[in-house]
Design an enzyme around this catalytic site. Structure first.
Site, PDB file in Angstrom:
ATOM      1  N   PHE A 111       0.814  -1.223   0.000  1.00 59.99           N
ATOM      2  CA  PHE A 111       0.000   0.000   0.000  1.00 59.99           C
ATOM      3  C   PHE A 111       0.844   1.268   0.000  1.00 59.99           C
ATOM      4  O   PHE A 111       0.377   2.338  -0.351  1.00 59.99           O
ATOM      5  CB  PHE A 111      -0.959   0.000   1.199  1.00 59.99           C
ATOM      6  CG  PHE A 111      -0.352   0.452   2.492  1.00 59.99           C
ATOM      7  CD1 PHE A 111      -0.332   1.799   2.840  1.00 59.99           C
ATOM      8  CD2 PHE A 111       0.231  -0.462   3.364  1.00 59.99           C
ATOM      9  CE1 PHE A 111       0.240   2.224   4.036  1.00 59.99           C
ATOM     10  CE2 PHE A 111       0.802  -0.051   4.553  1.00 59.99           C
ATOM     11  CZ  PHE A 111       0.810   1.305   4.888  1.00 59.99           C
ATOM     12  N   LYS A 112       2.112   1.149   0.378  1.00 59.04           N
ATOM     13  CA  LYS A 112       2.964   2.343   0.459  1.00 59.04           C
ATOM     14  C   LYS A 112       3.138   3.015  -0.900  1.00 59.04           C
ATOM     15  O   LYS A 112       3.442   4.195  -0.972  1.00 59.04           O
ATOM     16  CB  LYS A 112       4.295   1.983   1.094  1.00 59.04           C
ATOM     17  CG  LYS A 112       4.105   1.587   2.552  1.00 59.04           C
ATOM     18  CD  LYS A 112       5.405   1.474   3.318  1.00 59.04           C
ATOM     19  CE  LYS A 112       5.142   1.268   4.799  1.00 59.04           C
ATOM     20  NZ  LYS A 112       4.587  -0.073   5.110  1.00 59.04           N
TER      21      LYS A 112
END
Ligand SMILES: *Cc1c(COP(=O)(O)O)cnc(C)c1O
Length: 461
Positions: A111-112
């Site tokens: 998700f980063k």
């Protein structure tokens, strides 16, 4: 829009200054002076819009005059163009009222990428206007570093140095950091563990002569711009399931409290979120703090969800700042006590935190069992971090649809997934050649002076 420090002693900054600064000079974290609200009609109008369009509408009020609307839309388009799914953040159904928000379709499968891809574009565009250069130094246990490498490689006004603990990241994570060939990004394998890497980065920020000399900037999750970019997918998912007419709940596997703090901001902006659930692995300082009011470190145990193996949850400071009525002095006192091992959260502040967040923890055995059971029930292969979320979410199911954030692709943690499931998850085809690309890495000692010399030499090239 102005940004203030959680410790009350640092200069008030604009959005682009806060983005470039990372950590405030008083040691605090920047937060917006006022969180802008979106009306029910504005949220309703997001239904059916693209991820990029919702990103524009959610983030625009925070930017002040940093970019024109057309510029900002262009940066958003570039940031998400490299994602492997047209929806960017697709929802998958796990049960009658339980959904998984897949946040792992970006270039490094975690998700980063959502925040890092955008911050790369925003920093480059802001720097290009003035012709300045910055040096970004970051510490990583794997995912932040790979996302940063992918986001900053080839950008003209930025040099990026990523410190990771030698021998302690997965092969996929390491290769995502060591295979980019652009001259402005450097993977540094440091002797020591993740806490050592993080400590050396903090030392560099606290050495003001070095900090100003190389124009040091940070992209760890203390950077406000990263939190902001993550607020978007809360709106995107909630609207897809009927918000604002219907409330939804979220469960967030968390370590540094960055991702769940973005959910808190979404709720403050007016998104009807019923429950906001903190999910921890057995490194459960946040769950214990929520239950007892004592935020006390008791050592990190390595788990199969390593991106949540932390004992200083940096972004929790932002929640404490609000829980203590935005009293920077009170927050400073707590953070000083933390250096000695922990602090007790006042009754008033605990009242606010418990009204705002629920919490739960998941053991190693429960993580594995959840991966196996969800595969049997739905065919979905979870990464261990997402499994922690799913297990805790199941303990909090209610009337509102529950959305669990899936934070990484299973192929990013192939050893843990193979151990639990018996089969090794394959990398998506677009990165199948990762193990064929040449690696480029510099071994470095755990020594501040040596690191500073190396950085000065490389940026002078
Ligand atoms: C970074 C990370 C987390 C933890 O996110 P925080 O914002 O630090 O709470 C969870 N899962 C994965 C896969 C991560 O990379």
């Amino acid at each position: 829009m102005r940004y203030i420090s959680t410790r009350g002693q640092a200069p008030v900054l604009t959005f682009s200054e806060a983005m470039m600064t990372g950590l405030a000079r008083d040691g605090g974290l920047y937060v917006p002076e006022v969180v802008p609200a979106l009306s029910k009609a504005e949220i309703a109008a997001m239904a059916g819009q693209s991820y990029e369009e919702i990103a524009f509408r959610v983030m625009r009020p925070y930017l002040g005059s940093t970019f024109t609307d057309a510029e900002f839309k262009g940066l958003i388009a570039k940031a998400y163009a490299g994602f492997g799914h047209a929806a960017r953040a697709p929802l998958v159904q796990l049960g009658p009222n339980h959904f998984l928000l897949e946040l792992f379709h970006g270039p490094t499968l975690a998700f980063k990428d959502f925040a890092m891809q955008l911050i790369g574009q925003m920093m480059q565009a802001a720097l290009a206007k003035t012709g300045e250069r910055v040096t970004i130094v970051g510490a990583t246990s794997g995912d932040t570093g790979s996302a940063a490498m992918e986001a900053f490689r080839g950008l003209a006004n930025v040099d990026l140095f990523i410190l990771y603990p030698h021998g302690r990241v997965s092969d996929v994570q390491r290769r995502q950091m060591t295979t980019p060939s652009e001259a402005n990004v450097y993977a540094l394998a440091m002797d020591g563990d993740f806490d050592d890497c993080q400590a050396r980065v903090k030392d560099m920020f606290n050495d003001f002569a070095f900090r100003d000399g190389v124009r040091l900037a940070g992209v760890n999750s203390i950077n406000w711009a990263r939190v902001l970019a993550q607020v978007v997918y809360y709106f995107y998912a909630a609207v897809a399931l009927g918000a604002p007419e219907r409330s939804v709940s979220f469960t967030v596997p968390t370590g540094n409290f960055g991702d769940i703090f973005a959910g808190y901001i979404a709720r403050k902006m007016g998104l009807p979120i019923e429950q906001l659930v903190i999910a921890t692995n057995q490194n459960d300082i946040l769950d214990r703090a929520m239950k007892t009011g004592d935020y006390v470190q008791n050592g990190v145990t390595p788990t199969i969800s390593p991106s949540m193996d932390i004992q200083v949850s940096s972004n929790f400071e932002r929640a404490l700042f609000d829980a203590y009525g935005r009293d920077g002095t009170a927050v400073s006192v707590l953070m000083d006590e933390l250096k000695a091992g922990g602090f007790h959260i006042s009754q008033g502040a605990m009242g606010m935190l418990r009204e705002t967040f629920a919490s739960g923890r998941c053991s190693e055995a429960e993580t594995t069992a959840t991966m196996q059971r969800i595969f049997a029930e739905t065919g979905e292969i979870l990464c261990p971090h997402s499994a922690v979320g799913v297990k805790v979410a199941e303990e909090h199911l209610g009337d509102a649809p529950m959305i669990t954030l899936a934070t990484a692709h299973p192929a990013k943690f192939p050893d843990a997934v193979e151990a639990a499931m018996g089969t090794r998850p394959a990398l998506p085809p677009r990165m199948a050649d990762l193990f064929a690309r040449p690696e480029r890495v510099t071994r470095v000692p755990n020594d501040l002076g040596a690191l500073q010399t190396l950085i000065r030499e490389r940026i002078a090239r």
